[in-house]
Design a protein around this motif. Structure first.
Motif, PDB file in Angstrom:
ATOM      1  N   LYS A  64      47.712  -0.129 -18.264  1.00  0.00           N
ATOM      2  CA  LYS A  64      47.131   1.086 -18.834  1.00  0.00           C
ATOM      3  C   LYS A  64      47.441   2.318 -17.979  1.00  0.00           C
ATOM      4  O   LYS A  64      47.661   3.404 -18.514  1.00  0.00           O
ATOM      5  N   VAL A  65      47.458   2.126 -16.662  1.00  0.00           N
ATOM      6  CA  VAL A  65      47.798   3.239 -15.769  1.00  0.00           C
ATOM      7  C   VAL A  65      49.239   3.693 -16.014  1.00  0.00           C
ATOM      8  O   VAL A  65      49.524   4.889 -16.113  1.00  0.00           O
ATOM      9  N   SER A  73      46.166  -5.864 -16.985  1.00  0.00           N
ATOM     10  CA  SER A  73      46.005  -5.000 -18.152  1.00  0.00           C
ATOM     11  C   SER A  73      45.648  -3.575 -17.717  1.00  0.00           C
ATOM     12  O   SER A  73      46.125  -2.594 -18.310  1.00  0.00           O
ATOM     13  N   LYS A  74      44.823  -3.480 -16.672  1.00  0.00           N
ATOM     14  CA  LYS A  74      44.469  -2.153 -16.152  1.00  0.00           C
ATOM     15  C   LYS A  74      45.695  -1.451 -15.581  1.00  0.00           C
ATOM     16  O   LYS A  74      45.901  -0.256 -15.825  1.00  0.00           O
ATOM     17  N   HIS A  75      46.505  -2.198 -14.837  1.00  0.00           N
ATOM     18  CA  HIS A  75      47.727  -1.604 -14.278  1.00  0.00           C
ATOM     19  C   HIS A  75      48.624  -1.091 -15.403  1.00  0.00           C
ATOM     20  O   HIS A  75      49.197  -0.004 -15.315  1.00  0.00           O
ATOM     21  N   ALA A  98      42.986  -9.274 -16.859  1.00  0.00           N
ATOM     22  CA  ALA A  98      42.295  -7.992 -17.020  1.00  0.00           C
ATOM     23  C   ALA A  98      42.794  -6.963 -15.996  1.00  0.00           C
ATOM     24  O   ALA A  98      42.980  -5.789 -16.335  1.00  0.00           O
ATOM     25  N   ALA A  99      43.007  -7.434 -14.766  1.00  0.00           N
ATOM     26  CA  ALA A  99      43.499  -6.526 -13.718  1.00  0.00           C
ATOM     27  C   ALA A  99      44.899  -6.030 -14.071  1.00  0.00           C
ATOM     28  O   ALA A  99      45.188  -4.831 -13.973  1.00  0.00           O
ATOM     29  N   ARG A 154      52.583  -2.084  -9.781  1.00  0.00           N
ATOM     30  CA  ARG A 154      53.080  -1.299 -10.912  1.00  0.00           C
ATOM     31  C   ARG A 154      54.573  -1.013 -10.790  1.00  0.00           C
ATOM     32  O   ARG A 154      55.297  -1.017 -11.792  1.00  0.00           O
TER      33      ARG A 154
END
Lengths: 113, 113
Positions: free
Chosen positions: A54-55, A50-52, A47-48, A21
DNA sequence: TTAATATTCAACCATTTGGTTGACTATAGA
DNA sequence: TCTATAGTCAACCAAATGGTTGAATATTAA
């Protein structure tokens, strides 16, 4: 006085506590990027990544605008400033030592003569 | 140039991402404290507080000296400075606001006298 | 309309986190 | 020596984290 909202700082520092990040932030500091562009440099699924993202978004370190199917991310420096402000409260502790060090150097130099 | 060691920054920002640990740092910024003294303000077991202290220690945000059975903790500002330095790279993005803040602090300080 | 592209979502998994409790170790004081 | 104090350790637990894969959604292009 600067307001230090605890929940915000939790989210901000947690978001910064991951090398992926932090690197994403660095990338965005060069230029705004889409989700795929941000994911590309990393050895993980979209997807991974994308999660970062989002964080980072939840912490408001970045902002997203959606145009059609592409999501563009840009840095939100105001939030980085919040973290910086929290740390700046303790700046005196390291500037003090710096000053001390400086005066020691001066003393040492005077002794030389 | 400042070296930004990723593992260190992971530990540092992770340690800062918890309100209890941030408050512990604030407490230590007033005065060095023993483990029990650091634990007292928080609604958790001594063992839990001890874990938090260990997280701060591992991140080198604090240092501990042991004398007999009492462990004394003090702030290690150099490490806070590392976090601050990482953030400062992005300072240019908010420098306008930062200047504003600085002038607000100056104004406030003048009012104190 | 069909196919490709951009992205998220849901389910799953192993590991880490933040807390608990009870036992343990080491030092200090009576 | 006996006991209180300071602190850690180990085992346990629920929740969160960071990753995976496969399916779903929405938009764009052919």
């Amino acid at each position: 006085m600067v307001e230090h909202n605890n929940e915000n700082l939790d989210l901000i520092f947690h978001a910064l506590a991951d090398a992926t990040r932090r690197e994403m932030i660095r990338l965005l500091s060069e230029k705004e990027k889409t989700v795929s562009e941000m994911a590309k440099p990393f050895d993980m699924s979209l997807a991974a990544a994308s999660k970062h993202i989002k964080v980072l978004e939840k912490a408001r370190l970045i902002q997203r605008t959606v145009e059609g199917r592409t999501h563009t991310c840009r840095i939100n420096a105001e939030t980085l400033a919040l973290a910086s402000q929290w740390l700046s409260v303790y700046e005196k502790f390291w500037s003090k030592r710096f000053d001390l060090m400086e005066s020691e150097i001066l003393k040492a130099k005077k002794k030389e003569h």
